[in-house]
Design an enzyme around this catalytic site. Structure first.
Site, PDB file in Angstrom:
ATOM      1  N   THR A 138       3.676   3.690  15.821  1.00  0.00           N
ATOM      2  CA  THR A 138       3.285   2.578  14.741  1.00  0.00           C
ATOM      3  C   THR A 138       4.010   2.139  13.406  1.00  0.00           C
ATOM      4  OG1 THR A 138       1.870   2.934  13.990  1.00  0.00           O
ATOM      5  CG2 THR A 138       1.803   2.090  16.126  1.00  0.00           C
ATOM      6  N   GLU A 178       1.120  -1.146  -0.064  1.00  0.00           N
ATOM      7  CA  GLU A 178       0.242   0.056  -0.011  1.00  0.00           C
ATOM      8  C   GLU A 178       0.918   1.155   0.175  1.00  0.00           C
ATOM      9  OE1 GLU A 178      -2.561   0.876   3.952  1.00  0.00           O
ATOM     10  OE2 GLU A 178      -1.924  -1.350   4.066  1.00  0.00           O
ATOM     11  N   CYS A 209      -3.852  -3.462   4.447  1.00  0.00           N
ATOM     12  CA  CYS A 209      -2.599  -4.501   4.942  1.00  0.00           C
ATOM     13  C   CYS A 209      -3.346  -6.253   4.337  1.00  0.00           C
ATOM     14  CB  CYS A 209      -2.569  -4.791   6.115  1.00  0.00           C
ATOM     15  SG  CYS A 209      -1.985  -3.174   6.928  1.00  0.00           S
ATOM     16  N   HIS A 250      -2.962 -10.198  12.161  1.00  0.00           N
ATOM     17  CA  HIS A 250      -2.409  -8.795  11.971  1.00  0.00           C
ATOM     18  C   HIS A 250      -1.484  -8.169  13.087  1.00  0.00           C
ATOM     19  CE1 HIS A 250      -1.015  -5.440   9.934  1.00  0.00           C
ATOM     20  NE2 HIS A 250      -2.457  -4.778  10.233  1.00  0.00           N
TER      21      HIS A 250
END
Ligand code: HMG
Length: 445
Positions: A163, A83, A120, A244
């Protein structure tokens, strides 16, 4: 039935490190515990000046091909999940194939190439595409190369900044795999959501708090859908559950929700009911708020039980070890979680031959997917070949000022000239721009 799965994998981390407790937290004026305990992260990986999604993906794929003794003739398909693409037409897989062709005598002209996008979750969707291609008998004896590569950067001062991460995972999907066999059954939870998106912009627009709830809602749907096709799930059925992992704290929430769901109607559910009471039911409450408060109270009690904590320590915690040191790799994240769990098992002498994994993927926007995998013999050798610990240790430790420069270097809107922090060696590196605005790469001996 043809057994299809992941035969081998390689992981490539960005060469730079931002220490969240030592470097990021003081600069933000935050308590380091917010990052290390709350989010569950120690550090983020960043790409050096000469690294990007192409170099990281090509380097992971090259190492995989070398280790498995493959040449381009053995690969019939190259799918890249990302992405962080920089071109709306030419797929990253063509750039990666171009890199690899610099170091092999043969080319990939026979290989079908593509690029998958759905936040994701597209890494897992690319695995599905490869699986379906082989199961359909269209592969002519060749394997598929699936590469999940991302520079997961947020705008400066966005709550998601802590993050961030950057790295690539290359997976070889083939018949009679040596790592895991993929199940045919899948469960989905998918809805049109605006929690995290990049409408023609590099850094995401994020509604962080909402994104957490959307993740949980879609994951619950996917679990229910998976149970509808594969049968009820018992907590003892799966040795590990790689989720994930945008940050380990997210998985802490998802695991509790998943456990609540899978113990219902089982002997474990009965034992828990004796200890902390029955799970709240919506029909027992007049309002949603009252119900949610009761669920929160029940979940807090559940996560304090020894039974839950043992399950979490064995089934979830091992899958988070790599993530804690590298941050969110978007498309690669759930595949790092699987690798992390298997690596933990190998290092602790656990016998996982024939063990089952429940793999829980997620992408914002939003979709969750749950499928099962069976660990196959050969896994220990495959996982033992990973050198991710060494890569993590060898990263250059950025100061906060250097981090700010690196963020600017990778920001498409800014032009910054910064010296590289590490020296490329036996790897692909960015080599400037071509006449049509394309990126160029070279192999550095
Ligand atoms: P925030 O609002 O800055 O953090 O960002 P916070 O105040 O909510 O604190 C985080 C946690 O640390 C909380 O724990 C605090 O209590 C705790 P929780 O209550 O949630 O369990 N905390 C502390 N703990 C110990 N000691 C302390 C301390 N201080 C606080 N001193 C947020 C959090 C998630 C919003 C932010 O990181 C963000 O926006 N992240 C980006 C979005 C994201 O990752 N969402 C996750 C779900 S969506 C997803 O996974 C998809 C994604 O990967 C993209 C894709 O699919 O392409 C993102």
């Amino acid at each position: 039935m043809t057994v299809v799965g992941i035969d081998a994998m390689e992981i490539w981390t960005g060469k730079l490190k931002l220490d969240l407790a030592e470097t990021f937290a003081p600069a933000q004026g935050d308590d380091p515990g917010k990052y290390t305990k709350g989010l569950g992260l120690r550090a983020s990986s960043f790409p050096d000046v000469y690294e990007d999604i192409v170099t990281m993906g090509a380097n992971a794929a090259h190492r995989l091909m070398e280790r498995k003794g493959l040449t381009p003739e053995d690969i019939g398909r190259i799918d890249v999940a990302t992405e962080s693409a920089f071109d709306n037409s030419k797929p990253v897989s063509t750039y990666i194939a171009g890199c690899l062709e610099q170091v092999y005598d043969e080319n990939f002209h026979h290989a079908n190439k593509g690029e998958r996008k759905f936040a994701c979750i597209s890494g897992t969707q690319s695995l599905d595409d490869a699986y379906n291609w082989i199961r359909a008998g269209r592969n002519r004896g060749r394997a598929a190369l699936v590469i999940a590569t991302d520079t997961a950067l947020y705008a400066r001062d966005d709550p998601g900044e802590a993050t961030q991460g950057a790295g690539a995972v290359a997976m070889l999907v083939d018949e009679d795999p040596n790592l895991v066999e993929l199940s045919a059954e899948q469960g989905y939870g998918s809805a049109d959501e605006t929690d995290f998106l990049k409408p023609n912009q590099q850094f995401p627009s994020v509604d962080g708090k909402r994104s957490v709830n959307v993740y949980l809602a879609r994951m619950r749907e996917a679990l229910e859908d998976f149970a509808a096709v594969a049968g009820d799930i018992h907590p003892g059925d799966y040795e590990m559950i790689p989720f994930h992992t945008p940050f380990p704290g997210m998985v802490r929430k998802a695991a509790a929700l998943g456990y609540r769901h899978i113990v219902r109607g089982t002997d474990v559910g009965d034992l828990l009911a004796e200890e902390i009471g029955h799970q709240p039911m919506r029909s027992d409450f007049e309002t949603d708020d009252e119900f949610h408060a009761a669920i929160k109270e029940y979940t807090d009690a559940l996560t304090e039980t020894e039974r839950y904590q043992d399950w979490y320590a064995n089934t979830i915690e091992p899958t988070l070890e790599i993530s804690r040191d590298v941050g969110n790799w978007y498309t690669g994240s759930v595949h790092i979680a699987r690798a992390s769990g298997l690596k933990h098992a190998r290092e602790n002498g656990l016998d996982l031959d024939d063990a089952r994994l429940l793999v829980a993927s997620y992408g914002s926007g939003a979709q969750a997917e749950v499928h099962a995998e069976t660990v196959v013999s050969g896994w220990e050798e495959e996982i033992g070949a990973l050198d991710i610990d060494e890569q993590i240790r060898n990263r250059y430790d950025l100061s906060f000022a250097e981090y700010e420069q690196v963020h600017d270097v990778h920001n498409h809107e800014t032009e910054t000239d910064v010296e590289e922090f590490t020296a490329p060696e036996n790897e692909f590196a960015f080599d400037g721009w071509g006449r049509m605005g394309e990126r160029k790469y070279r192999y550095v001996e």
